[in-house]
Write an enzyme that holds these catalytic residues in place. Sequence first.
Site, PDB file in Angstrom:
ATOM      1  N   PHE A 359       0.794  -1.230   0.000  1.00  0.00           N
ATOM      2  CA  PHE A 359       0.000   0.000   0.000  1.00  0.00           C
ATOM      3  C   PHE A 359       0.829   1.283   0.000  1.00  0.00           C
ATOM      4  CE2 PHE A 359      -2.090  -3.265   2.734  1.00  0.00           C
ATOM      5  CZ  PHE A 359      -2.902  -3.781   1.737  1.00  0.00           C
ATOM      6  N   CYS A 360       1.987   1.255  -0.637  1.00  0.00           N
ATOM      7  CA  CYS A 360       2.844   2.454  -0.662  1.00  0.00           C
ATOM      8  C   CYS A 360       3.087   2.958   0.763  1.00  0.00           C
ATOM      9  CB  CYS A 360       2.237   3.567  -1.505  1.00  0.00           C
ATOM     10  SG  CYS A 360       2.062   3.129  -3.229  1.00  0.00           S
ATOM     11  N   ALA A 361       3.261   2.024   1.672  1.00  0.00           N
ATOM     12  CA  ALA A 361       3.530   2.385   3.071  1.00  0.00           C
ATOM     13  C   ALA A 361       4.535   1.370   3.625  1.00  0.00           C
ATOM     14  CB  ALA A 361       2.236   2.403   3.880  1.00  0.00           C
ATOM     15  N   CYS A 439       3.430  -0.432  -6.219  1.00  0.00           N
ATOM     16  CA  CYS A 439       3.376  -0.437  -4.757  1.00  0.00           C
ATOM     17  C   CYS A 439       3.170  -1.843  -4.228  1.00  0.00           C
ATOM     18  CB  CYS A 439       2.284   0.476  -4.239  1.00  0.00           C
ATOM     19  SG  CYS A 439       2.588   2.183  -4.628  1.00  0.00           S
TER      20      CYS A 439
END
Length: 442
Positions: A359-361, A439
């Site tokens: 999740f791009c985290a 991602c």
Amino acid sequence: MREIPALLPLVGADTQVPVLDGDWVTYANLDGAASTPALQSVADRVADVMPWYASVHRGAGYLSQVSTALYEEARTEIGAFVGAREGDLTIITRNTTDSINLLASVVPGKVLVIDVEHHANFLPWQNHPQGVTIVVGSPTVTATLDRIEAELEGEAYALVAVTGASNVTGESLPLDRVIAVAHEHGARVLVDGAQLLAHRRFSLAESDADYVAFSAHKLYAPYGAGALVGRRDWLDDGPAYLSGGGAVRQVQLRDTSWTDGPARHEGGTPNLVGAVALAAACRAIEALDTKTWHEHETALRDRLVSGLTSIEGVRIARLWVDSDEPVGVVTFTMEDAEPGYVAAYLSAEHGVGVRDGRFCAHPLLARLDLPLGAVRVSVGLGTTSEDVDRLIEGLRAFVNGQIKGDYRLVDGLWHLENDNRPLPEIDGLLALADTAGICAPD
Ligand code: PLP
């Protein structure tokens, strides 16, 4: 259980997709946290405006005058939607990422950021020339706030950049507390509103936050716009974000005098369609009855969470044990099943669209000990109880071993083997793409 209909009509709400056994089913789109379809009213507004489309800020023709007026009216409406104060600027950008990069290019001092952020609110700060402190979140809101406060007490910061709602869990820190403590220590606050604004009302004026960044494609207006709204001084003092036409007063061979206001950072031809669409979405959301909106989302989220917790081996991720009610974004893992496998299965066998990955985290997923990522489900204005129930039934069938297809991991992505689902009849569409994208759990 009671049926919950969609709150507002979305374009494509009846789109049929093929599933493994040869049937077609209505797509259950549970991935609005990544990108929402357009509201029907937004698409209608765009269709109404298109015959009047012409250059913005660059033409004496009647249509140019109409288009320029529409663009500037859209700007006003977008600013009003997030409670812009007198003197605040509303800059039309491409998306949240663009908005935060723009702000990063003008912030005149050190920045404080928390490790729970989406990369869009992390990478622009990671090597910020004025310096950055990355606060590692703690499992409680209280302790995380204490860490933020301790940092702010120890050093001078220009800005605290904080999410309004996590794209992983839908949670947030209490914004009023973050804003109060930041201001007490002389720092401004940017709220990353990418996930927040599709779920909750937010006002700069009421919250006292200094900036908000958001994307139209997460707010039911996927026509390529975003916005940064907030205090004018840094934006007028900083360098033009996009050098080019429209951002200048006067250009000589060796010297340029830049304009101020939004145009300083909107070099090039503005995205009229994007701005008009975003303003139309703002209008539609503004018109919602707050209580009805909240009840719709809460009922769907509760149904989702209780369904998930009733399935053996499902674990829902949380950032904080003591956070307030999250928005309609829920992330989970399943024992002994890779997230990409679960997501591919849900799509191929049940026509359910969810997101899997990190999740791009990445820093957050690493701290949560989810190296392979997780599955994310999000609900919104177009979600129905049938969408949620189909997901839960699909997961129940999965844990009971009722899996019809064979799935294989190829180059990090899960595939259905011998996938012979037909393509929809769309001119130029040659094949399905690998959708996990950049991602993904790479
Ligand atoms: N911030 C959050 C919390 C997000 O969820 C996202 C996108 O998923 C972004 C920022 C970046 O948004 P965009 O890709 O529209 O720039």
